[in-house]
Design a protein around this motif. Structure first.
Motif, PDB file in Angstrom:
ATOM      1  N   THR A 173       1.383  -3.708  -3.186  1.00  0.00           N
ATOM      2  CA  THR A 173       1.676  -5.009  -2.575  1.00  0.00           C
ATOM      3  C   THR A 173       1.021  -6.140  -3.367  1.00  0.00           C
ATOM      4  O   THR A 173       1.681  -7.119  -3.723  1.00  0.00           O
ATOM      5  CB  THR A 173       1.116  -5.033  -1.139  1.00  0.00           C
ATOM      6  OG1 THR A 173      -0.202  -4.493  -1.175  1.00  0.00           O
ATOM      7  CG2 THR A 173       1.993  -4.269  -0.177  1.00  0.00           C
ATOM      8  N   ARG A 215      11.044  -2.576  13.360  1.00  0.00           N
ATOM      9  CA  ARG A 215      10.361  -2.481  14.651  1.00  0.00           C
ATOM     10  C   ARG A 215      11.304  -1.849  15.662  1.00  0.00           C
ATOM     11  O   ARG A 215      12.506  -2.161  15.674  1.00  0.00           O
ATOM     12  CB  ARG A 215       9.968  -3.875  15.170  1.00  0.00           C
ATOM     13  CG  ARG A 215       8.859  -4.557  14.369  1.00  0.00           C
ATOM     14  CD  ARG A 215       7.519  -3.858  14.591  1.00  0.00           C
ATOM     15  NE  ARG A 215       6.429  -4.484  13.848  1.00  0.00           N
ATOM     16  CZ  ARG A 215       6.052  -4.138  12.614  1.00  0.00           C
ATOM     17  NH1 ARG A 215       6.700  -3.192  11.955  1.00  0.00           N
ATOM     18  NH2 ARG A 215       5.039  -4.729  12.041  1.00  0.00           N
ATOM     19  N   PRO A 217       5.286 -12.967   5.322  1.00  0.00           N
ATOM     20  CA  PRO A 217       5.129 -11.934   4.290  1.00  0.00           C
ATOM     21  C   PRO A 217       4.203 -10.804   4.739  1.00  0.00           C
ATOM     22  O   PRO A 217       4.301  -9.693   4.232  1.00  0.00           O
ATOM     23  CB  PRO A 217       4.506 -12.690   3.112  1.00  0.00           C
ATOM     24  CG  PRO A 217       3.853 -13.879   3.717  1.00  0.00           C
ATOM     25  CD  PRO A 217       4.688 -14.252   4.899  1.00  0.00           C
ATOM     26  N   ARG A 224       0.942  -5.661  14.990  1.00  0.00           N
ATOM     27  CA  ARG A 224       0.882  -4.714  13.870  1.00  0.00           C
ATOM     28  C   ARG A 224       1.064  -5.438  12.542  1.00  0.00           C
ATOM     29  O   ARG A 224       1.694  -4.922  11.619  1.00  0.00           O
ATOM     30  CB  ARG A 224       1.949  -3.613  14.027  1.00  0.00           C
ATOM     31  CG  ARG A 224       1.760  -2.713  15.214  1.00  0.00           C
ATOM     32  CD  ARG A 224       0.414  -1.992  15.195  1.00  0.00           C
ATOM     33  NE  ARG A 224       0.278  -1.046  14.108  1.00  0.00           N
ATOM     34  CZ  ARG A 224       0.590   0.243  14.192  1.00  0.00           C
ATOM     35  NH1 ARG A 224       1.055   0.725  15.313  1.00  0.00           N
ATOM     36  NH2 ARG A 224       0.413   1.048  13.168  1.00  0.00           N
ATOM     37  N   CYS A 252      -0.305  -7.287   8.953  1.00  0.00           N
ATOM     38  CA  CYS A 252      -1.125  -6.713   7.880  1.00  0.00           C
ATOM     39  C   CYS A 252      -2.605  -7.029   8.097  1.00  0.00           C
ATOM     40  O   CYS A 252      -2.975  -8.193   8.184  1.00  0.00           O
ATOM     41  CB  CYS A 252      -0.662  -7.298   6.548  1.00  0.00           C
ATOM     42  SG  CYS A 252      -1.700  -6.788   5.187  1.00  0.00           S
TER      43      CYS A 252
HETATM   44  C1  HEM Z   1       0.223  -9.378  -0.885  1.00  0.00           C
HETATM   45  C2  HEM Z   1      -0.262  -8.282  -0.354  1.00  0.00           C
HETATM   46  C3  HEM Z   1       0.216  -7.644   0.920  1.00  0.00           C
HETATM   47  C4  HEM Z   1       1.366  -7.833   1.624  1.00  0.00           C
HETATM   48  C5  HEM Z   1       2.535  -8.766   1.304  1.00  0.00           C
HETATM   49  C6  HEM Z   1       1.297  -6.965   2.787  1.00  0.00           C
HETATM   50  C7  HEM Z   1       2.277  -6.890   3.765  1.00  0.00           C
HETATM   51  C8  HEM Z   1       2.207  -6.063   4.867  1.00  0.00           C
HETATM   52  C9  HEM Z   1       3.234  -5.962   5.870  1.00  0.00           C
HETATM   53  C10 HEM Z   1       4.553  -6.735   5.884  1.00  0.00           C
HETATM   54  C11 HEM Z   1       2.824  -5.051   6.782  1.00  0.00           C
HETATM   55  C12 HEM Z   1       3.590  -4.569   8.012  1.00  0.00           C
HETATM   56  C13 HEM Z   1       4.421  -3.390   7.553  1.00  0.00           C
HETATM   57  C14 HEM Z   1       5.219  -2.757   8.654  1.00  0.00           C
HETATM   58  O1  HEM Z   1       5.054  -3.083   9.810  1.00  0.00           O
HETATM   59  O2  HEM Z   1       6.038  -1.865   8.344  1.00  0.00           O
HETATM   60  C15 HEM Z   1       1.519  -4.564   6.356  1.00  0.00           C
HETATM   61  C16 HEM Z   1       0.767  -3.631   7.028  1.00  0.00           C
HETATM   62  C17 HEM Z   1      -0.463  -3.177   6.614  1.00  0.00           C
HETATM   63  N1  HEM Z   1      -1.173  -3.612   5.525  1.00  0.00           N
HETATM   64 FE1  HEM Z   1      -0.572  -5.010   4.204  1.00  0.00          FE
HETATM   65  N2  HEM Z   1       0.117  -6.269   2.747  1.00  0.00           N
HETATM   66  C18 HEM Z   1      -0.576  -6.654   1.636  1.00  0.00           C
HETATM   67  C19 HEM Z   1      -1.819  -6.205   1.230  1.00  0.00           C
HETATM   68  C20 HEM Z   1      -2.596  -5.310   1.917  1.00  0.00           C
HETATM   69  C21 HEM Z   1      -3.911  -4.869   1.517  1.00  0.00           C
HETATM   70  C22 HEM Z   1      -4.649  -5.374   0.266  1.00  0.00           C
HETATM   71  C23 HEM Z   1      -4.330  -3.957   2.443  1.00  0.00           C
HETATM   72  C24 HEM Z   1      -5.630  -3.199   2.522  1.00  0.00           C
HETATM   73  C25 HEM Z   1      -6.761  -3.620   2.042  1.00  0.00           C
HETATM   74  C26 HEM Z   1      -3.283  -3.829   3.436  1.00  0.00           C
HETATM   75  C27 HEM Z   1      -3.346  -3.012   4.523  1.00  0.00           C
HETATM   76  C28 HEM Z   1      -2.355  -2.899   5.467  1.00  0.00           C
HETATM   77  C29 HEM Z   1      -2.416  -1.956   6.575  1.00  0.00           C
HETATM   78  C30 HEM Z   1      -3.560  -0.976   6.875  1.00  0.00           C
HETATM   79  C31 HEM Z   1      -1.238  -2.138   7.306  1.00  0.00           C
HETATM   80  C32 HEM Z   1      -0.808  -1.386   8.556  1.00  0.00           C
HETATM   81  C33 HEM Z   1      -1.265  -2.183   9.774  1.00  0.00           C
HETATM   82  C34 HEM Z   1      -0.793  -1.522  11.060  1.00  0.00           C
HETATM   83  O3  HEM Z   1       0.156  -0.739  11.035  1.00  0.00           O
HETATM   84  O4  HEM Z   1      -1.378  -1.820  12.102  1.00  0.00           O
HETATM   85  N3  HEM Z   1      -2.251  -4.670   3.083  1.00  0.00           N
HETATM   86  N4  HEM Z   1       1.172  -5.203   5.194  1.00  0.00           N
END
Ligand code: HEM
Length: 323
Positions: free
Chosen positions: A132, A199, A258, A264, A266
């Motif tokens: 990401t 979702r 984004p 839920r 990020c």
């Molecule tokens: C530009 C960088 C990032 C973008 C655009 C992004 C975007 C997203 C999005 C759209 C989701 C929801 C996905 C879904 O519901 O299917 C998500 C979930 C998540 N992201 Fe990111 N993310 C980024 C960076 C990161 C980083 C650096 C981490 C960890 C250090 C991270 C950890 C997580 C986790 C653990 C979830 C799951 C949360 C949950 O299900 O409760 N993300 N992210």
């Protein structure tokens, strides 16, 4: 680089992906992304015999095992180290400098998590936390190379903060990178690293007169939503001023998602911004970018992560030292 950063911060270990492109973990993560994307786009692969007959099933099982075995071995190693520590030594360890895994091991010690719970958490972080940010940094550099006046403003901001020094970046520096932050947000608007997410509807819901019955799955597509001309002037242009305070105040809260939204969303978004500001500000302390390929020639390819159709072929030039 993003994989090395997330490995170090979430597991306290390194795969040195920058020099070690052939690391089995790196190869397996890349291939898993491709196989999962094939599974999402070809519904017939959901039929088990087809999944295995096409070879995808076997590949998936193999690469998943490589990835989980790697995480498990790091968790075991860290758990042994953790247990060898005397309690008094552990208590003196500064929580702010501990890896995510160290914090989870403390919860295991308290009986709140088992090894499998920890592996799941660490794997989620590792997966969500590197492709990401690397896609986002790539698209930001691509955009800045094509909008030189914006690039100059980024450089001016970085120079005003660091004044030519090559010292490390502090939290305070990151807070001052307001213009770079707008650029990162604008790049995520045009090129959201996660181009779609889904979702399940938990109860019958009516939105604008349309019924969304319980049990259906809704796919949210930031890649389209973020270019809705009702909310964005010249939606296909890179304009960091879209994130100026007055423009943001007049826009629907969910016009730009984004990082998804709601419970839920990020949890790594602040981390992502910190990482990207740190890396990009380092880069522009020394270099400038340009390109001889038109901006629009690089098509956004929605896979699990938004990929560039031609990579990011950019020309990197040394900058004059700050004076
Ligand atoms: C530009 C960088 C990032 C973008 C655009 C992004 C975007 C997203 C999005 C759209 C989701 C929801 C996905 C879904 O519901 O299917 C998500 C979930 C998540 N992201 Fe990111 N993310 C980024 C960076 C990161 C980083 C650096 C981490 C960890 C250090 C991270 C950890 C997580 C986790 C653990 C979830 C799951 C949360 C949950 O299900 O409760 N993300 N992210």
């Amino acid at each position: 680089m993003a994989l090395d950063i997330i490995c170090e911060t979430s597991m306290g270990t390194t795969v040195d992906a920058q020099h070690n492109h052939d690391h089995t973990y790196v190869r397996s993560v890349t291939r898993l992304n491709e196989v999962v994307f094939a599974w999402q786009r070809m519904p017939w692969l959901k039929i088990k015999p087809i999944w295995y007959l096409t070879g995808y099933g076997g590949e998936y099982d193999h690469h998943l095992k490589v990835v989980t075995d790697f995480t498990k071995s790091v968790i075991r190693e860290k758990w042994d180290e953790f247990q060898k520590f005397q309690v008094d030594q552990r208590e003196t360890k500064d929580k702010r400098s501990m890896a995510f895994l160290d914090l989870l091991l403390e919860l295991r010690q308290e009986g709140l998590l088992d090894e499998e719970d920890i592996r799941e958490e660490v794997d989620t972080f590792m997966f969500e936390g590197h492709d990401t940010t690397s896609a986002s940094m790539g698209w930001t550099l691509w955009s800045l190379a094509h909008y030189p006046e914006v690039q100059e403003k980024v450089i001016e901001e970085i120079d005003s903060i660091f004044q030519g020094s090559d010292r490390d970046c502090t939290n305070d520096d990151l807070k001052q990178m307001k213009y770079l932050e707008k650029c990162l947000k604008e790049s995520l608007r045009l090129f959201p690293s996660v181009p779609f997410f889904a979702r399940n509807v938990e109860k019958d819901t009516v939105i604008n007169g349309d019924l969304f019955p319980k049990g259906v799955r809704i796919v949210v597509v930031p890649l389209i939503l973020h270019r809705n001309p009702n909310w964005w002037e010249n939606p296909n242009e890179f304009n960091p001023e879209n994130f100026s305070e007055d423009k943001m105040g007049n826009r629907h809260a969910y016009a730009d998602v984004p990082f998804s939204a709601g419970p839920r969303n990020c949890i790594g978004q602040k981390f992502a911004m910190m990482e990207e500001k740190t890396v990009i500000s380092w880069f522009f302390r020394k270099y400038r970018l340009r390109s001889n390929i038109p901006f629009e020639a690089n098509h956004a390819q929605p896979e699990i992560i938004l990929k560039p159709s031609i990579g990011f072929p950019l020309i990197v030039e040394h900058r004059q030292p700050y004076a």
